[in-house]
Structure formats: structure tokens, C-alpha cells
Scaffold this active site. Structure first.
Site, PDB file in Angstrom:
ATOM      1  N   GLN A  54     -28.850  11.689  12.002  1.00  0.00           N
ATOM      2  CA  GLN A  54     -29.752  12.728  11.513  1.00  0.00           C
ATOM      3  C   GLN A  54     -29.328  13.237  10.151  1.00  0.00           C
ATOM      4  OE1 GLN A  54     -32.519  13.213  13.002  1.00  0.00           O
ATOM      5  NE2 GLN A  54     -32.029  12.134  14.899  1.00  0.00           N
ATOM      6  N   HIS A 104     -25.265  13.270  20.876  1.00  0.00           N
ATOM      7  CA  HIS A 104     -26.246  12.340  21.420  1.00  0.00           C
ATOM      8  C   HIS A 104     -25.498  11.392  22.368  1.00  0.00           C
ATOM      9  CE1 HIS A 104     -29.070   8.904  21.216  1.00  0.00           C
ATOM     10  NE2 HIS A 104     -29.973   9.754  20.786  1.00  0.00           N
ATOM     11  N   CYS A 108     -31.824  12.728  24.605  1.00  0.00           N
ATOM     12  CA  CYS A 108     -30.531  12.056  24.745  1.00  0.00           C
ATOM     13  C   CYS A 108     -29.359  13.025  24.563  1.00  0.00           C
ATOM     14  CB  CYS A 108     -30.405  10.881  23.784  1.00  0.00           C
ATOM     15  SG  CYS A 108     -31.632   9.605  24.079  1.00  0.00           S
ATOM     16  N   LYS A 139     -34.500   5.497  11.029  1.00  0.00           N
ATOM     17  CA  LYS A 139     -34.743   6.932  10.825  1.00  0.00           C
ATOM     18  C   LYS A 139     -34.719   7.269   9.339  1.00  0.00           C
ATOM     19  CE  LYS A 139     -32.115   8.095  15.020  1.00  0.00           C
ATOM     20  NZ  LYS A 139     -32.946   8.403  16.177  1.00  0.00           N
ATOM     21  N   ASP A 163     -21.392  10.773  13.416  1.00  0.00           N
ATOM     22  CA  ASP A 163     -22.676  10.207  13.814  1.00  0.00           C
ATOM     23  C   ASP A 163     -23.694  10.751  12.818  1.00  0.00           C
ATOM     24  OD1 ASP A 163     -25.176   9.739  14.789  1.00  0.00           O
ATOM     25  OD2 ASP A 163     -24.773  10.445  16.820  1.00  0.00           O
TER      26      ASP A 163
HETATM   27  C1  LIG Z   1     -27.840  12.160  16.623  1.00  0.00           C
HETATM   28  C2  LIG Z   1     -28.169  10.757  17.028  1.00  0.00           C
HETATM   29  N1  LIG Z   1     -27.178   9.903  17.307  1.00  0.00           N
HETATM   30  C3  LIG Z   1     -27.409   8.620  17.657  1.00  0.00           C
HETATM   31  C4  LIG Z   1     -28.683   8.131  17.772  1.00  0.00           C
HETATM   32  C5  LIG Z   1     -28.884   6.711  18.157  1.00  0.00           C
HETATM   33  O1  LIG Z   1     -29.404   5.944  17.112  1.00  0.00           O
HETATM   34  P1  LIG Z   1     -30.065   4.520  17.393  1.00  0.00           P
HETATM   35  O2  LIG Z   1     -30.971   4.747  18.578  1.00  0.00           O
HETATM   36  O3  LIG Z   1     -30.830   4.203  16.170  1.00  0.00           O
HETATM   37  O4  LIG Z   1     -29.001   3.556  17.701  1.00  0.00           O
HETATM   38  C6  LIG Z   1     -29.756   9.000  17.495  1.00  0.00           C
HETATM   39  C7  LIG Z   1     -31.166   8.575  17.594  1.00  0.00           C
HETATM   40  O5  LIG Z   1     -31.681   8.197  18.605  1.00  0.00           O
HETATM   41  C8  LIG Z   1     -29.492  10.335  17.129  1.00  0.00           C
HETATM   42  O6  LIG Z   1     -30.479  11.198  16.870  1.00  0.00           O
END
Ligand SMILES: Cc1ncc(COP(=O)(O)O)c(C=O)c1O
Ligand SMILES: Cc1ncc(COP(=O)(O)O)c(C=O)c1O
Lengths: 405, 156, 405, 156
Positions: C201, C121, C362, C224, C198
Site C-alpha cells: 500500500q 495483512h 485479509c 496495485k 510490506d
Molecule cells: C498490505 C498488503 N500486504 C500484502 C498484500 C498482498 O499482495 P499480493 O496479493 O499482490 O501478493 C496486500 C494486497 O492484497 C496488501 O494490501
């Protein structure tokens, strides 16, 4: 809306603390929340929840519109020129870190100077201290006078050709001094020095007009403005947001992402990386509407009368010493009690349901200067009344009795 | 009422006129403690003789009635005790403040224990427990010579 | 708690979207909130609100205890060794920025290498990209195989003596691939390379055991995980939090502040500058309890069955192409439809109340690699059912009809 | 039903078989547009003759049916028009998509306007408006030679 009945709009006051009515005098720390704000959060989560900006489904579209509506409302509330000058952050602390970090990266080098004041909250000092370590910049502190005020002159004295930023509080969270930020900005701009205002205590209490003040940056804590926790706002002139590098990196703030390089999105996305505090932003619209409904002029008047009343009452109480006596004073009453430590005061007052704060209030530099290790602070919000001040005074008298003073 | 238990006469007295509030000359052990939340500070000085007996103990610092009284009573009670005894008293006191009903050590006299129990009123005020324990943790640090400033954020 | 009736705990499903029942398939973006979480926020604001950690009055003490209770609950939930290894952040994005920034400051220099994967991401790439610009480090991308998976070997291949960090996703938000993070961590540690996961998910769907995984950092998005927006969690091994410099500067994270220098507080305060997302942290305790009540094993089982069912149904639907077919797959169903763009799909599905996401999610690097500019993604949560999948499929058929496919 | 208005036959046709989807040889003006949210991209090429008349116009890119159809119809309609006329059409179209009920320009024929009005179904889909307007903003950028990539985040 009748300001005398405002307390009714805040559900917290239906509860008892140690079997007493709550006399909440800790609003400079965080304000209580009106029913409309809490209801909005509830409704949003139970009926409308979605993440913003990313999906095209119904809930996402509605949430995105609501999110941007708060931006526009805030723009109007502080009379910013452009809605994209409103950046949502985690808090005022993050807002100031954002500016110090990005401005420092791009514009500061060894020997450059930053002017702060002795009144600054740690949140408007530590981020600049980082640049002292990483870049070798100098930090100068404008000194308070005997009333606990900062004069235009005290800042002027420190300005040199190396001054690259003036970062000052709008309203001291300890002495209550309201700084002449418009005049300081004029002076600074005459020498091409940008100005950051820590507006944490200004925003909940004073009428704001960014275009009239003219400052480059203004940092706000939404939770002190009758809004939810976990949200702040950075106002920044568009030219700065366009010129400065991005701060945090993540989803939503990019334009194109390749393995060997990244281009960044434009305003306002550039500074809003990752999932933002969606529900909080949307609920904060209700805080702004709440303030608008009462009218900030009415709030200013009400709080200024209360502050004067509080000063009078506490001055009459012998052995109470007020900390600072600025002519232009916001709704903060810091004090010491001869021979009784602030923490003991706070504990004794709490027993009566009177909530104040004791300590250095994140202003160690100021407390060092005043030769005090801790002070007691009663700070006011729109819901406070003269009766609250009287109860404060009664409880102070109880302290004196317990300590045989 | 809980407040009366917290601010007992003896606490107010020690808070107002703390014993041993000075700097021991020729101290051979010392340590500093700090509560960043409220700004309370304490510096404990110890002079142990050859037999590891506390020949003198004193403290410098400023703080609320609870913290001053606690340091004052502490210094009074451990003076003349042997190092291992001091450690046992500290341990016992900290356990009492945290969870136990009474002091269990066999070192202090009953009247000394009664004095120390005056500090137990703080149990009802969780945010104030640190005020009562800061000087005690600092004493341990001095004895152990950890050279690390005690930060009351990290003790419980 | 019966998993079949879980939907009832989520008030959002009482509402209609375009006169249809809501079929929410956008949980990878953000999950809906159970009633208990929303109620907790409401109650906290209306009955118990105060800022934490700073004042000694009744409400502040109670709030501080609740705040720390969430930390302990979370510690237990992910089996971290110490509650102080739990740092509250604004989101997973901030958590990753925190690590990249502080680790970069202290340990990285020109020529050092970081390993990411093509599945990452943007939030787990942009922060490292900053270090490429500021420090001259190299970023290497482990390549996906034809199933959209990352193998241990694809990472091993990139490891050199210059590798200073491996930062990888737990579960891809596009292909659903679950990475062998435990094996990767073992391998990395055998060469003294720290590992950041990370877990955005991973955390909502998989059983987590930090001590078993052994990773150095694990980033989580609370929104999430059936929690409030504006909150994330960084798990980091204590040795790192003790070694790394502080991130943002402000109130609450300092020890002593003087005009010429500052000493920082210890864990957990060091990384929690300024007023935190108090209400959100306190309400997140209810999210953890909610997950505990159902049991993460039951959630894993339920979602894994649903995912399998979804794969089956969509595979049978000709002209649907699933994106990736990892053996070890989490609850994400990304797909394309021959000749119909993802945005058109999302709009048409939305009309039936079926909420999915369309775009690059993203993950531009991955989409470039796959030669797709956008994909449609249905992602599952604990509240989804086979019926939701069937409705998704029906709506896909409607797309095909509109586009005469 | 709104969906039927959005995905009219003519949109689906242009979306599937976009006209002028190629690169004009010897173009003298061009610009790129990009929607970072969904990844849609468009590159518009213009060839103006000495009299500033559009001799040829084409586009390259990829996107949803709405964005492809919009670019396709746009290029069809402005071909042969003078530069100032093109600008007027663009302005009129963008105003229509944003707020107005109909097209007011006096340049396009009625049947051309009818064709263009097919895109008005997007009004009920705020998130999709950008799909319909990206190529139009990009055309303006090409004419004005701003050299700035159009980022649909910043247009409304
Ligand atoms: C795999 C992954 N990493 C990072 C993020 C970023 O998380 P957040 O937007 O809650 O900071 C997300 C979600 O948008 C994600 O799905
Ligand atoms: C003057 C001042 N500046 C900065 C801050 C920091 O604001 P926040 O904690 O909301 O980030 C505060 C409040 O704590 C404050 O009173």
C-alpha cells in the site's frame, strides 16, 4: 480452422526481423500468442478489470467467474476429475517447486530416493536437489539410450523400496523423446510410488488425459501453450492437494487467522496465496479454446509430419548431426554442425529471420552425457510450415558457407 | 552486411585454429571463466617471470568462434608484455568493445591493434559481446588472483 | 499531465456498471490500468514477443533488453543502489515468502523472535507462521493504539536480544495508518535487526527512497501500482541477496549443474527461476513512466486531499463510523454503518456503480482486535475525485434508507 | 429493481431481529459454518426428540442481513418437522437458490414457502448466495453429524 492458415491468427508474423519474414523456431522456449489471446487481455484490462474472489462488487464478481471458468475449461482440456485439481501457479517451475517442497516437507527423510532422468530440464532437478541438501535424500538419474530415449526398463532398474517419487519429463526439450509416461505410472503405482510429469513440452503438443495417464502431478507452462507469460498450472490429484501442506502463505488461502495459529482454506484456495495472475488466467481460457478449435489431434498430426519432414531435410544436409533419434519424437529438432558452434549458428540464422535457440537448453546433465557443450535447437509450433523448415535448411547452408564448410 | 564484419577471415581462422590452446607448464597464475547461458568455459594460465613479464600465456576451453578467436588473439598479443601493460591492454579492449571507436593504448603495434579491432564486429550483437570478453575478464582475474570464477552473467 | 483529467487515461471508466458510471473505490485491492500499460502488453505480444535471456535471436535480445530496462527504471524509481537489488516475483506475497523462507532457512532457530504488527495483512503473517511451525520461532505483535496507529514505542517494547527480524506494513490497508518506517529501521539497525517493509500500500501512493528509508527488504505488488497482474517486486539490499540461499529452483538461476551438485547463478538470476512474467515486466515499465509523468509528489498531494475530504464527508454522515483515525493517513477509508453489515453495504453501493470492498481485507487479527467481523472499505487511486466521494456518500445514504436507519 | 427484491421487508426484519438467535440447552446435534471470505460465522444447535422430530433449533453467529435472515427463517420453518422432512426442505431450498424457480416440497405450507421464497432475490447476486446458504449447509452437517466445519468456499 484450417491448419494451413493458422499463421494468420498470430499477429507477430506481420512483422519483419532484419527485413526478413520471421521464421519462428523457438516454440519450446515460448510460443507466440494468437490474436484472440492478446485481445482478451486487452479487453479484460480496458473493460472488465478487477481483482478476483475478494470483493462483492460487479467487476469483482464477473472477474471471479471468468477466473473459475478457466479452471473448468482446463479441467476438461486435460480430463482431470475435478476442477479443484487445477492449481494456477507462476509457471511450471513454480509448480514443480510446489510439489517438491510440500511433498518433501511431509513425506521425505534421509536416505529416501527420487528418480529423475538424464533428460530433465533444470526446473525438474534443482527443486529436488534442494531436498538432497536439506533432507539428505538421494537422486538417481535414469539413463538415456543411444537414441536419446528413456525406456521403462531404465527406470525400473533404479526402483527400490526407498523410492519415494518418480519425476520425469513428458517430452524432452532437447531430443524430443516422448516418454512412456502411462507405463511408467502404472509400474510406479504398482509399488505405491507417486509420479510427477514435467509436462512443459507435452502439454502444447500432445493430447492429455490425466485420468488415463494416471499420474499424480503434471506441471504445465501456459506461455508455451499459446498463453500469456507469468502463468503455469499444476495438475495434482485431489488426495495430494488435500494431504500436502500449503506452499506459499498469504491472503486468500487461509480459513481463520489468530495471533497464535492459522487454519488453512480448502481447495483450490489453499495453494493460491496472494493476488493471482488474474488477467493471465482469464486470457488463458482463449488459448484453450484456440487449441480446442483446431483440435489437438490435428495439431499432433501437423506437427508430427513437420518433425518428420525436418528430420529428413536435415539428415540429407551433410555435416548436420541430429541430437537423438527417438522413435516416438515430439516437435523438437536439436542439432550440431561439424566445426560450427551453436551460438554462431544461431547468430547467422537470426540474420535471415530464423529464430532458434543455442545452448544447453537448461539440460546440462544431458549435454554432459552427450559430450556437447551446446546444441542448436529448432522447435516447432502449430504455426510452422514446411517452408519454415526449408528456410532453416537454407540458412544452415549459409552458415556452412561462411565457415567454409 | 554486419555478419561479414562479425565473422571476418581472421576470426574464423583463430576460431578454427586457436593459438595457445594448451596448458602452460609451471604457470604461476590462472583463473576460470564461465558463461552459464551458453555453457562456454575458459581457463587462462599465466607464467610471469621475475620482472612480471608474461613469459607464457595459454588457455583451455570451448566455445563459439568468437570466444575462441578472442582468447586466441588475446593470448597472442599479451605474450611478452609486462603485467601493467597487460592490464592496460585489457582495459582498453573492454572499453572499445563497450563504447569506444578505437583502441587507445600505446603498447600494441598498429598491426596488432588492427587484428584486435577485428573483434569489434561483435558490437552489433549485444548477446555475443560476452563471448568476446569472457577470456579477457578471466585474464584480469588471473592477474589479480581473485580466486573467483568469472561468471559472464555479471560482467558487461 | 493534469491530475484532474487522469481518469481519461484509464479506459475502464468508459464502461458502465449497472448503467451507472463506475466509481472505483477498490484500489487498495487492485488498481485500474492506464491505456499506456495495456497498449504496451498488446504491442509486445503482437509485435515483439519472445522469452528473455535464453536465446540469441533478434526478438529474444530485444525482449531481454526491455526486461532489464524495467529493472533499471524501478531501481531509479525507488532509489535503490543497484539494479540487481530489484527481484521480480509473482506478487508481494511471493516476495515476502521468499524472504521468510530463505532468511528462516539460514538464520532462524528455535526461540528466535520476529516482530510483526496487529495491522499486518495475512501475506505478512502466514509466511512467518510457517517458521513458527517448522523452526519454533516466536511471533510478537506490536499493538495498535486507539487511533489504529503503530508507534515506534510499541515496537521498541517488544525488542529483545532474540529479535531477528521486524516485518511491518508501510501503510495499513485497513486504517490507512502510515508507519514511521524510517525511525523503526534506524532503531532496529541500532540493534542489528533487519527490517522488512510490506510496501503493497505504500508503493502506489508514497514517494519511495530505499536508501533513505534504509530497510533491508521492501515488498511491492505491481498490480496495485497501475501495473499488470501476476507481478511483484522484492527490493532487497545486495548483501542479503548475496548471503541468502536461493528460493525456487529451476532454469535460468543456476551456474553449473552436475548429477551430484549444483552451483547457483549470481544476482539477479539467483532469485528468478524459470520463465518469468516477461510481458508483465516489460509493460510495468509503462506504469513507472506513468507515475513519473504525473509525479509522485502530485499524486501524494491529490490523494491526501481526497482522503481528508472523504474523512470530512463521512464524519458528517451520522451512523458512519470510520475505522481508525491515524494522524499520518494514506488513501484508505474503512468504515462501519450502525446496524448494517459491510456486505450489505457493498451490495447496495455496487448497484450504483460504487465499487468498494467488504470483509476483513485479509486482516483478521486487526478485525478481532477491533471487535469487528467485517468492515467496508473505500480505497483511493490517482483517478479518484471528490465527486467519487460524494457518490459514495449518497449511496451510503441509500443503504440507510433501505435499512430504515 | 433487484435490490428491492433482495432486501425485502421480511428479510430486513429477520435480519434485524433474528428468531432463535440463542443456544439451545441440551442440544444433541450441532455444527459450525464459516465463510472465510467475509468472516461470517454460524453455529447451529438442534434438539431432536426420540422420534427424530426437531424439538428445538437455534443458532449463534454474526453476518450480513441475508445470512442472519436466512438462518432465522430456516430455524423458524424446520421447528417441529421430522428429521427426514428437514432434509427434504434443505435440499429443496438449496436447489431453488441454485437453479429452480420455486419450492417443490410438500412439507411446508404455502405461506411458509412464500416466506422462504423471499430469499430467492439473492439469485441475482452470485457472491451473496453463500450468505443465504451457509446456515442451511451447516444444518445438514449438524444432522449428519459430520463433525466437519462447513466452509462456504467449498459449497456452491
Ligand atoms: C498490505 C498488503 N500486504 C500484502 C498484500 C498482498 O499482495 P499480493 O496479493 O499482490 O501478493 C496486500 C494486497 O492484497 C496488501 O494490501
Ligand atoms: C521440459 C521443461 N521443463 C520445465 C520448463 C520450465 O518451464 P517455465 O520456465 O515455464 O517455468 C521448461 C521450459 O523452460 C521445459 O522445457
Amino acid at each position: 480452422m484450417n491448419i494451413e492458415n493458422i499463421k494468420k491468427q498470430f499477429p507477430i508474423f506481420n512483422n519483419k526481423v532484419h527485413n526478413n519474414d520471421l521464421v519462428y523456431l523457438d516454440s519450446a522456449n515460448s510460443s507466440q500468442k494468437p490474436q484472440v489471446v492478446v485481445d482478451r487481455i486487452y479487453d479484460f484490462y480496458t473493460k472488465e478489470f478487477s481483482n478476483v474472489g475478494r470483493s462483492v462488487h460487479y467487476l469483482a464478481v464477473a472477474a471471479t467467474n471468468l477466473y473459475e471458468e478457466t479452471r473448468s475449461l482446463m479441467q476438461k482440456y486435460i480430463n482431470a476429475k475435478d476442477p479443484n485439481e487445477i492449481v494456477f501457479t507462476k509457471g511450471a517451475t513454480e509448480a514443480i517447486n510446489l510439489v517438491a517442497n510440500t511433498f518433501g516437507q511431509k513425506f521425505l527423510k534421509e536416505g529416501d530416493e527420487i528418480i529423475l532422468t538424464e533428460l530433465e530440464h533444470h526446473s525438474n532437478y534443482v527443486p529436488w536437489h534442494y531436498l538432497r541438501r536439506s533432507k539428505g535424500i538421494q537422486i538417481k538419474f535414469a539413463e538415456i539410450n543411444s537414441e536419446g530415449e528413456i525406456s521403462l526398463e531404465s527406470i525400473e532398474k533404479l526402483m527400490t523400496s526407498k523410492t519415494k517419487m518418480i519425476a520425469i519429463t513428458h517430452l524432452s526439450n532437447v531430443t524430443g523423446a516422448i516418454l512412456p509416461i502411462k507405463e511408467i505410472t502404472r509400474l510406479a503405482h504398482s509399488k505405491n510410488i507417486p509420479v510427477l510429469i514435467d509436462g512443459c513440452q507435452g502439454a502444447p503438443h500432445l493430447k492429455l488425459d490425466m485420468q488415463e495417464i494416471g499420474c499424480d502431478f503434471y506441471a504445465i507452462s501456459c506461455h508455451k501453450m499459446y498463453g500469456p507469460t507469468g502463468l503455469g498450472i499444476l495438475y495434482a490429484k485431489k488426495k495430494w492437494l488435500e494431504t500436502l501442506p500449503p506452499y506459499q502463505g498469504g491472503g486468500g488461502m487461509i480459513s481463520e487467522v489468530k495471533k497464535d495459529g492459522i487454519t488453512f482454506g480448502d481447495l483450490p484456495n489453499k495453494y493460491e496465496a496472494g493476488t493471482m495472475a488474474t488477467a493471465q488466467v482469464i486470457a488463458f481460457a482463449e488459448s484453450i479454446k484456440f487449441l480446442n478449435q483446431i483440435g489437438i489431434e490435428n495439431i499432433e498430426k501437423h506437427e508430427s509430419e513437420l518433425t518428420k519432414y525436418g528430420e529428413e531435410v536435415l539428415r540429407k544436409n551433410n555435416s548436420v548431426k541430429l541430437v537423438g533419434s527417438p522413435k516416438n519424437k515430439g516437435s523438437v529438432l536439436s542439432f550440431t554442425l561439424d566445426g560450427i558452434h551453436a551460438h554462431d549458428i544461431a547468430t547467422i540464422l537470426d540474420e535471415d529471420g530464423v529464430a532458434i535457440r543455442a545452448g544447453h537448453h537448461c539440460c546440462q546433465i544431458l549435454h554432459d552425457k552427450l559430450g556437447l557443450s551446446a546444441t542448436a535447437r529448432a522447435s516447432l509450433g502449430v504455426y510452422n510450415t514446411k517452408d519454415d523448415i526449408d528456410k532453416l535448411n537454407e540458412s544452415i547452408n549459409k552458415c556452412k558457407k561462411i565457415f567454409n564448410k | 552486411m554486419d555478419l561479414k564484419e562479425l565473422y571476418q577471415e581472421i576470426i574464423l581462422d583463430h576460431g578454427k585454429n586457436p593459438r595457445n590452446l594448451r596448458k602452460t607448464t609451471n604457470f604461476n597464475k590462472d583463473a576460470k571463466g564461465h558463461n552459464p547461458l551458453c555453457g562456454d568455459k575458459v581457463h587462462v594460465y599465466l607464467k610471469l617471470d621475475e620482472d612480471k613479464k608474461v613469459q607464457d600465456i595459454s588457455f583451455e576451453g570451448q566455445g563459439c568462434a568468437i570466444s575462441m578467436a578472442s582468447a586466441s588473439i588475446m593470448t597472442d598479443l599479451v605474450k611478452g608484455k609486462e603485467e601493467h601493460e597487460v592490464k592496460e591492454i585489457v582495459k582498453d579492449f573492454l572499453e572499445m568493445i563497450k563504447e569506444k571507436d578505437k583502441l587507445n593504448n600505446k603498447i600494441l603495434e598498429e598491426n596488432e591493434k588492427t587484428k584486435l579491432m577485428c573483434l569489434s564486429g561483435v558490437k552489433k550483437y549485444p548477446m555475443r559481446v560476452k563471448c568476446a570478453t569472457l577470456s579477457w575478464h578471466t585474464l584480469t582475474s588471473a592477474i589479480d588472483n581473485t580466486q573467483q570464477e568469472i561468471n559472464s552473467e555479471n560482467i558487461d
